[in-house]
Scaffold this motif. Sequence first.
Motif, PDB file in Angstrom:
ATOM      1  N   ARG A 138       0.861  -1.179   0.000  1.00 57.19           N
ATOM      2  CA  ARG A 138       0.000   0.000   0.000  1.00 57.19           C
ATOM      3  C   ARG A 138       0.894   1.226   0.000  1.00 57.19           C
ATOM      4  O   ARG A 138       1.722   1.381   0.891  1.00 57.19           O
ATOM      5  N   LEU A 139       0.710   2.036  -0.991  1.00 57.07           N
ATOM      6  CA  LEU A 139       1.548   3.218  -1.160  1.00 57.07           C
ATOM      7  C   LEU A 139       0.728   4.449  -0.854  1.00 57.07           C
ATOM      8  O   LEU A 139      -0.400   4.582  -1.326  1.00 57.07           O
ATOM      9  N   VAL A 185      -0.739   8.123  -1.102  1.00 59.77           N
ATOM     10  CA  VAL A 185      -0.982   9.055  -2.189  1.00 59.77           C
ATOM     11  C   VAL A 185      -0.664  10.454  -1.694  1.00 59.77           C
ATOM     12  O   VAL A 185      -1.043  10.841  -0.587  1.00 59.77           O
ATOM     13  N   THR A 210       1.050  -3.644  -6.189  1.00 57.56           N
ATOM     14  CA  THR A 210      -0.374  -3.605  -5.842  1.00 57.56           C
ATOM     15  C   THR A 210      -0.708  -2.214  -5.336  1.00 57.56           C
ATOM     16  O   THR A 210      -0.078  -1.718  -4.391  1.00 57.56           O
ATOM     17  N   ILE A 211      -1.664  -1.562  -5.954  1.00 61.51           N
ATOM     18  CA  ILE A 211      -2.080  -0.216  -5.578  1.00 61.51           C
ATOM     19  C   ILE A 211      -3.568  -0.257  -5.256  1.00 61.51           C
ATOM     20  O   ILE A 211      -4.371  -0.757  -6.048  1.00 61.51           O
ATOM     21  N   ALA A 270      -6.505   2.271  -4.487  1.00 61.77           N
ATOM     22  CA  ALA A 270      -6.972   3.655  -4.494  1.00 61.77           C
ATOM     23  C   ALA A 270      -8.445   3.655  -4.859  1.00 61.77           C
ATOM     24  O   ALA A 270      -8.817   3.789  -6.038  1.00 61.77           O
ATOM     25  N   LEU A 313       1.163   9.094  -7.857  1.00 58.25           N
ATOM     26  CA  LEU A 313       0.964   7.715  -7.424  1.00 58.25           C
ATOM     27  C   LEU A 313       1.768   6.762  -8.300  1.00 58.25           C
ATOM     28  O   LEU A 313       2.366   5.791  -7.811  1.00 58.25           O
ATOM     29  N   ALA A 329       4.925   4.309  -7.029  1.00 59.10           N
ATOM     30  CA  ALA A 329       4.952   2.874  -7.301  1.00 59.10           C
ATOM     31  C   ALA A 329       6.269   2.467  -7.948  1.00 59.10           C
ATOM     32  O   ALA A 329       6.830   1.413  -7.644  1.00 59.10           O
ATOM     33  N   SER A 335       9.035   2.304  -5.319  1.00 59.25           N
ATOM     34  CA  SER A 335       8.934   1.168  -4.396  1.00 59.25           C
ATOM     35  C   SER A 335       9.609  -0.079  -4.943  1.00 59.25           C
ATOM     36  O   SER A 335       9.998  -0.958  -4.169  1.00 59.25           O
TER      37      SER A 335
END
Length: 507
Positions: free
Chosen positions: A18-19, A21, A119-120, A122, A134, A138, A141
């Motif tokens: 999970r990133l 935003v 995996t994002i 949103a 975003l 990603a 990461s």
Amino acid sequence: QDPAPTPPPPRPSRLLQRLPVAKIPAPKAPKPNPPPPPAPAAPAAAANPGASPGPSTPAVVELPGEKEFNSCKKLPPGKRIVKLNLKPDTELLDLIGWISSITCSHFLISTPLQGKKVTIIAPQLITPEEAYRLFFAALESVGYTVEPSGKFLRIVEASRARFTTLPFVGANERVPHDKRFITKLVRVSYLDTNDLTNAVLNRLKSEAGDIISYRSSLIISDQAENIERLVSIIKQFDTPSANRDRIWMIRVKNTSAVDMAGRIAEIMPVQQLGSGQRRQPGSPPPAPPKPTPGPPGDLLTEMTITKIVPDERSNSLIVFANQRAYEWLVTLVHKLDVSPEDSVRGGTENRFHIYNCAHANCDELAATLSAITGVQVVGSLAGGPKRRSGGPPPTVAAPTADQQGRSALMFEGDVRITFDAPTNSLLVMSSFKDFQALRRVIERLDAPRKQIFIEALILEVTTDKDRKVGVSYHAGKGQDIAGEKGLLLGGYNANQTLGVAFDPKTL
């Protein structure tokens, strides 16, 4: 893109990554009465991250390729109309294809991306500017970044970004406030660049960054945001240090600078003590400095004086030391450099000064000083050793009125000189300042004389001349005598020949 209302957020079965935003302030809501027309020329802060923020708005860090992305968008800026509909474990190529669908910028992939998944999650609608941020998060990461290359946005590994052609920022240029990889030149004035790099900077740079130290400069290749932080840290450290050696000069008023330097070397740790005289050709080189007596930061190390050179002409001490050692030294010199009136009762005992002549005769030297300065000279030759010059002692004439007037102009007080032949010394009765002026002249006159070294060897030689003429012979025969074998000898002057015949050296 789905401009429909936002559905309720789904509940994913698993969450791999999970990133966050980036929070971009939304455009201000229009006033209810009257409603103003839309202002396309005033986008949100995310649409123009390079603009200078206001006093209450935090500065937004510009991302690499964000300017090119925002300059060519297919969707209107500042409106939350973008929906991310990617499944979990999405291939990185699919993510690049999704972001390219909302812009007219071209992406160039120079490294293989197979097996790179992300995996994002949103669930809400986002703006196109938030979509690019975003996308960039990603990429970071999984160890990738974006490098603008003309009209293209190139996807490269972050660890290999410093090997590309990066923008160069000079020593006096400002670091841009973004995350693009750049090369920055930093000048260092007071620190050792190797120690600074190994002890501090290598622990603060990113994994993809690199720092090169050369003399008093640093070449840093890293993200501009991280370089800006490193430059701020370097400025905090790169200040004048109290332990840095500098050159100082201390004036000595009531004592000889040479004597003062010797006393200081006995009290305080001095690595090297100079003589204050010009080095003659062929003389041995000065002794190397002593090592530091303690570890760095120790009190004894901070009080160590690197070098002291006494200057007789100005009667000063030239000191090479740090700030703390200099302060201690000034205090010590002021305690030792007291006037004769304060150190001796009555102020008369310290007016007597003795100089031991090493090469010249004290009576000859006193006569020379009297002729030059007009000072009255008295002395004693009784019981003295034999004179080096071999001649009679010089006659010291009484000073004339002209010489006495000259003496009054040369010295600040009364000066008297007495010589003592048994010890070959000069006794000067004067103030310390007048004695210092006489001492410089005396030391120049008391120089080694030119001498001739003669080595003689005495040899004693005895010669005899003898001649002898004559005849000498001997003869012998074996004979039995009393039943035993024997020898019968005879001849003329046989002792001359028999002595040679029976000499062990000639056998």
